[in-house]
Design a protein around this motif. Structure first.
Motif, PDB file in Angstrom:
ATOM      1  N   ALA A   1      30.423  47.365  32.719  1.00 35.32           N
ATOM      2  CA  ALA A   1      30.915  45.860  32.980  1.00 35.32           C
ATOM      3  C   ALA A   1      31.638  45.586  34.293  1.00 35.32           C
ATOM      4  O   ALA A   1      31.542  44.678  34.758  1.00 35.32           O
TER       5      ALA A   1
ATOM      6  N   THR B   1      28.789  45.452  36.699  1.00 34.60           N
ATOM      7  CA  THR B   1      27.900  44.266  36.867  1.00 34.60           C
ATOM      8  C   THR B   1      28.882  42.953  37.244  1.00 34.60           C
ATOM      9  O   THR B   1      28.363  42.261  37.809  1.00 34.60           O
TER      10      THR B   1
ATOM     11  N   ALA C   1      37.984  44.590  33.478  1.00 34.42           N
ATOM     12  CA  ALA C   1      37.279  45.179  32.358  1.00 34.42           C
ATOM     13  C   ALA C   1      38.401  45.719  31.247  1.00 34.42           C
ATOM     14  O   ALA C   1      37.999  45.472  30.028  1.00 34.42           O
TER      15      ALA C   1
ATOM     16  N   VAL D   1      29.136  38.368  30.975  1.00 39.79           N
ATOM     17  CA  VAL D   1      29.561  39.893  30.893  1.00 39.79           C
ATOM     18  C   VAL D   1      30.679  39.882  30.073  1.00 39.79           C
ATOM     19  O   VAL D   1      31.262  40.756  29.317  1.00 39.79           O
TER      20      VAL D   1
ATOM     21  N   LEU E   1      31.733  41.823  26.797  1.00 38.24           N
ATOM     22  CA  LEU E   1      32.815  42.971  26.788  1.00 38.24           C
ATOM     23  C   LEU E   1      33.736  42.869  25.548  1.00 38.24           C
ATOM     24  O   LEU E   1      34.330  43.612  25.195  1.00 38.24           O
TER      25      LEU E   1
END
Length: 251
Positions: A145, A148, A171, A193, A197
């Motif tokens: 994550a 990205t 993250a 994302v 997550l």
């Protein structure tokens, strides 16, 4: 006749996995595991280094090569499956690995469970595997994550996630649902994302807590075997012993 043959095939291969497929998987397991590790390393260098020019061509080529290996593996296993429709339905994650590149490193977790030797009991083996998958998946989820979101946010207008350290911090805050709000994605892919997550974080935290609770329960129950419920495996083993004893008994 064909209907009976189809039913016999489904009974012999309930998940669509044939003997030829298992032999293929045995040969390709470690090459694909190495490819997953190579993808993770090269993708990290590609994103963190924000590479351009000839180096970007090299990293992109390696990433494409690993993708091609997973596509070839999926196509071969699909061709060997019987029945193929059942195999596709029971192996949706394999299809997701082909379609979503960041899922490929998850294969490394399976390799860790093979390397580690947890052979005391079936319960401890299962619990250890769950713990490896839980912690490993959480770390991979955070790492993927971070990469990205950094890739899609770094050059966006008004973005504040512009280096890998900020991405990792974001993250960790997101996966634990803390959400300080000091770093937030501004692009649609970045927010997608973030949603993935958050959902993944809730699931993985629940898995780790459940595994730890199971370990504590087993430790507390030691010395009180008479109070433990029998599992289906225990009953099956007992029935097998009784059947063997009756067969070996002199008449």
């Amino acid at each position: 006749m064909s209907r009976d043959r189809g039913e016999a095939t489904r009974a012999a291969h309930p998940r669509g996995e044939t003997g030829a497929m298992k032999r293929w998987e045995a040969v390709t397991y470690w090459p694909l595991t190495v490819a997953a590790l190579l993808f993770l390393v090269v993708y990290t260098l590609h994103v963190v280094g924000d590479v351009t020019g000839s180096l970007a061509i090299v990293t992109s080529s390696v990433i494409s090569l690993t993708w091609a290996m997973f596509v070839l593996d999926y196509v071969v296993r699909f061709s060997l499956a019987r029945p193929r429709g059942r195999w596709v339905r029971t192996h949706l994650f394999d299809l997701a690995v082909v379609l979503i590149p960041v899922l490929r490193p998850v294969r490394l977790l399976g390799a860790l469970t093979r390397i580690a030797a947890f052979t005391r009991t079936a319960a401890s083996t299962l619990r250890s595997s769950l713990l490896i998958y839980g912690i490993g998946a959480a770390l991979l989820l955070i790492w993927d994550a971070s990469l990205t979101v950094l890739q899609v946010e770094r050059h966006a207008s008004g973005a504040n996630i512009t280096d890998f350290g900020d991405a990792v911090w974001w993250a960790f805050c997101t996966v634990t649902t803390v959400g300080y709000g000091d770093y937030t994605p501004v692009t649609v892919p970045g927010r997608a994302v973030a949603v993935f997550l958050m959902v993944g974080g809730v699931v993985l935290v629940g898995l780790i807590v459940a595994t730890f609770s199971s370990w504590v329960t087993e430790r507390a129950a030691r010395g009180h075997d008479d109070q433990l419920p029998a599992t289906r495996a225990d009953i099956s083993a007992l029935e097998q012993r009784l059947a063997e004893g009756s067969q070996n008994r002199p008449r």
